[in-house]
Design a protein around this motif. Structure first.
Motif, PDB file in Angstrom:
ATOM      1  N   MET A   1      37.446  10.503  19.728  1.00 60.18           N
ATOM      2  CA  MET A   1      37.939   9.548  20.696  1.00 60.18           C
ATOM      3  C   MET A   1      38.455   8.316  19.946  1.00 60.18           C
ATOM      4  SD  MET A   1      35.460   9.626  24.050  1.00 60.18           S
ATOM      5  CE  MET A   1      34.062   8.901  23.288  1.00 60.18           C
ATOM      6  N   PRO A   2      39.572   7.792  20.372  1.00 61.13           N
ATOM      7  CA  PRO A   2      40.125   6.612  19.714  1.00 61.13           C
ATOM      8  C   PRO A   2      39.404   5.318  20.106  1.00 61.13           C
ATOM      9  CG  PRO A   2      41.654   7.451  21.361  1.00 61.13           C
ATOM     10  CD  PRO A   2      40.489   8.379  21.322  1.00 61.13           C
ATOM     11  N   ILE A   3      39.515   4.351  19.229  1.00 58.70           N
ATOM     12  CA  ILE A   3      38.968   3.024  19.489  1.00 58.70           C
ATOM     13  C   ILE A   3      40.144   2.102  19.794  1.00 58.70           C
ATOM     14  CG2 ILE A   3      37.718   1.063  18.516  1.00 58.70           C
ATOM     15  CD1 ILE A   3      36.269   3.068  16.704  1.00 58.70           C
ATOM     16  N   TYR A   4      40.093   1.442  20.935  1.00 60.07           N
ATOM     17  CA  TYR A   4      41.156   0.531  21.354  1.00 60.07           C
ATOM     18  C   TYR A   4      40.683  -0.909  21.225  1.00 60.07           C
ATOM     19  CZ  TYR A   4      43.369   4.665  23.335  1.00 60.07           C
ATOM     20  OH  TYR A   4      43.940   5.898  23.501  1.00 60.07           O
ATOM     21  N   ALA A   5      41.578  -1.780  20.784  1.00 57.04           N
ATOM     22  CA  ALA A   5      41.279  -3.209  20.688  1.00 57.04           C
ATOM     23  C   ALA A   5      41.787  -3.879  21.961  1.00 57.04           C
ATOM     24  CB  ALA A   5      41.958  -3.800  19.464  1.00 57.04           C
ATOM     25  N   TYR A   6      40.918  -4.670  22.585  1.00 59.61           N
ATOM     26  CA  TYR A   6      41.263  -5.408  23.797  1.00 59.61           C
ATOM     27  C   TYR A   6      41.091  -6.898  23.542  1.00 59.61           C
ATOM     28  CZ  TYR A   6      41.222  -1.228  26.773  1.00 59.61           C
ATOM     29  OH  TYR A   6      41.502  -0.019  27.357  1.00 59.61           O
ATOM     30  N   GLY A  12      40.290 -15.514  25.621  1.00 54.85           N
ATOM     31  CA  GLY A  12      40.414 -15.154  24.205  1.00 54.85           C
ATOM     32  C   GLY A  12      39.344 -14.206  23.709  1.00 54.85           C
ATOM     33  N   PHE A  13      38.466 -13.724  24.575  1.00 53.33           N
ATOM     34  CA  PHE A  13      37.425 -12.775  24.190  1.00 53.33           C
ATOM     35  C   PHE A  13      38.066 -11.479  23.688  1.00 53.33           C
ATOM     36  CE2 PHE A  13      34.573  -9.227  25.402  1.00 53.33           C
ATOM     37  CZ  PHE A  13      33.483  -9.553  24.603  1.00 53.33           C
ATOM     38  N   ALA A  14      37.598 -10.967  22.542  1.00 58.42           N
ATOM     39  CA  ALA A  14      38.137  -9.734  21.966  1.00 58.42           C
ATOM     40  C   ALA A  14      37.022  -8.703  21.839  1.00 58.42           C
ATOM     41  CB  ALA A  14      38.752 -10.012  20.611  1.00 58.42           C
ATOM     42  N   LYS A  15      37.372  -7.440  22.046  1.00 64.71           N
ATOM     43  CA  LYS A  15      36.396  -6.361  21.990  1.00 64.71           C
ATOM     44  C   LYS A  15      37.086  -5.062  21.605  1.00 64.71           C
ATOM     45  CE  LYS A  15      33.038  -3.906  24.822  1.00 64.71           C
ATOM     46  NZ  LYS A  15      32.455  -3.742  26.142  1.00 64.71           N
ATOM     47  N   ASP A  16      36.424  -4.250  20.785  1.00 67.35           N
ATOM     48  CA  ASP A  16      36.886  -2.900  20.477  1.00 67.35           C
ATOM     49  C   ASP A  16      36.135  -1.936  21.375  1.00 67.35           C
ATOM     50  OD1 ASP A  16      38.528  -3.866  18.486  1.00 67.35           O
ATOM     51  OD2 ASP A  16      37.107  -3.465  16.872  1.00 67.35           O
ATOM     52  N   GLN A  17      36.859  -1.022  22.011  1.00 63.50           N
ATOM     53  CA  GLN A  17      36.252  -0.118  22.991  1.00 63.50           C
ATOM     54  C   GLN A  17      36.575   1.323  22.625  1.00 63.50           C
ATOM     55  OE1 GLN A  17      34.301  -1.073  25.661  1.00 63.50           O
ATOM     56  NE2 GLN A  17      33.955   1.086  26.063  1.00 63.50           N
ATOM     57  N   LEU A  18      35.538   2.156  22.537  1.00 66.74           N
ATOM     58  CA  LEU A  18      35.701   3.583  22.305  1.00 66.74           C
ATOM     59  C   LEU A  18      35.992   4.242  23.651  1.00 66.74           C
ATOM     60  CD1 LEU A  18      35.394   5.935  20.238  1.00 66.74           C
ATOM     61  CD2 LEU A  18      33.007   6.067  20.947  1.00 66.74           C
ATOM     62  N   GLN A  19      37.179   4.856  23.791  1.00 68.72           N
ATOM     63  CA  GLN A  19      37.584   5.463  25.057  1.00 68.72           C
ATOM     64  C   GLN A  19      38.311   6.780  24.809  1.00 68.72           C
ATOM     65  OE1 GLN A  19      40.011   2.052  26.484  1.00 68.72           O
ATOM     66  NE2 GLN A  19      38.942   2.433  28.414  1.00 68.72           N
ATOM     67  N   LYS A  20      38.279   7.635  25.806  1.00 69.86           N
ATOM     68  CA  LYS A  20      39.116   8.829  25.788  1.00 69.86           C
ATOM     69  C   LYS A  20      40.559   8.410  26.031  1.00 69.86           C
ATOM     70  CE  LYS A  20      35.696  12.003  27.699  1.00 69.86           C
ATOM     71  NZ  LYS A  20      35.402  12.893  28.818  1.00 69.86           N
TER      72      LYS A  20
END
Length: 101
Positions: A1-6, A12-20
């Motif tokens: 599963m790819p990791i997306y940067a949000y 300005g909050f940033a988070k990396d999310q593991l999603q299908k």
């Protein structure tokens, strides 16, 4: 599963999310709750180089392809011309000031 940067456009909050890939994109910021959370462009996890091999595949000390003309050192020779038994061949191969004849 790819990791997306949000990143949230509001706080300005940033988070990396593991999603299908098939999962819907996140829109609500988990920090401030506003609907301004969006995907960011990021570098891929692999690199394509040369003639189709990945940069991380089977690295060795020697390159697979021949070096380009900018990588190769210029060919210079300091060897004296080959000596011949024939005076005509020697004269045509060397300059008149050459020390070989």
């Amino acid at each position: 599963m790819p990791i997306y940067a949000y990143k949230c456009g509001a706080c300005g909050f940033a988070k990396d999310q593991l999603q299908k890939i098939s999962d819907p994109a996140l829109t609500d910021c988990p920090q401030c709750g506003k609907p301004s959370f969006s995907k960011q462009l990021s570098a891929p996890g692999f690199q394509l180089k040369g003639s189709g091999w990945y940069a991380t595949d089977f690295k060795s000390g020697t390159p697979a392809a021949a070096p380009s003309s900018t990588d190769a050192a210029p060919a210079t020779t300091t060897d004296a011309p080959a000596k011949s038994d024939t005076p005509a061949a020697t004269a045509s191969a060397c300059a008149p000031s050459c020390a070989c004849h």
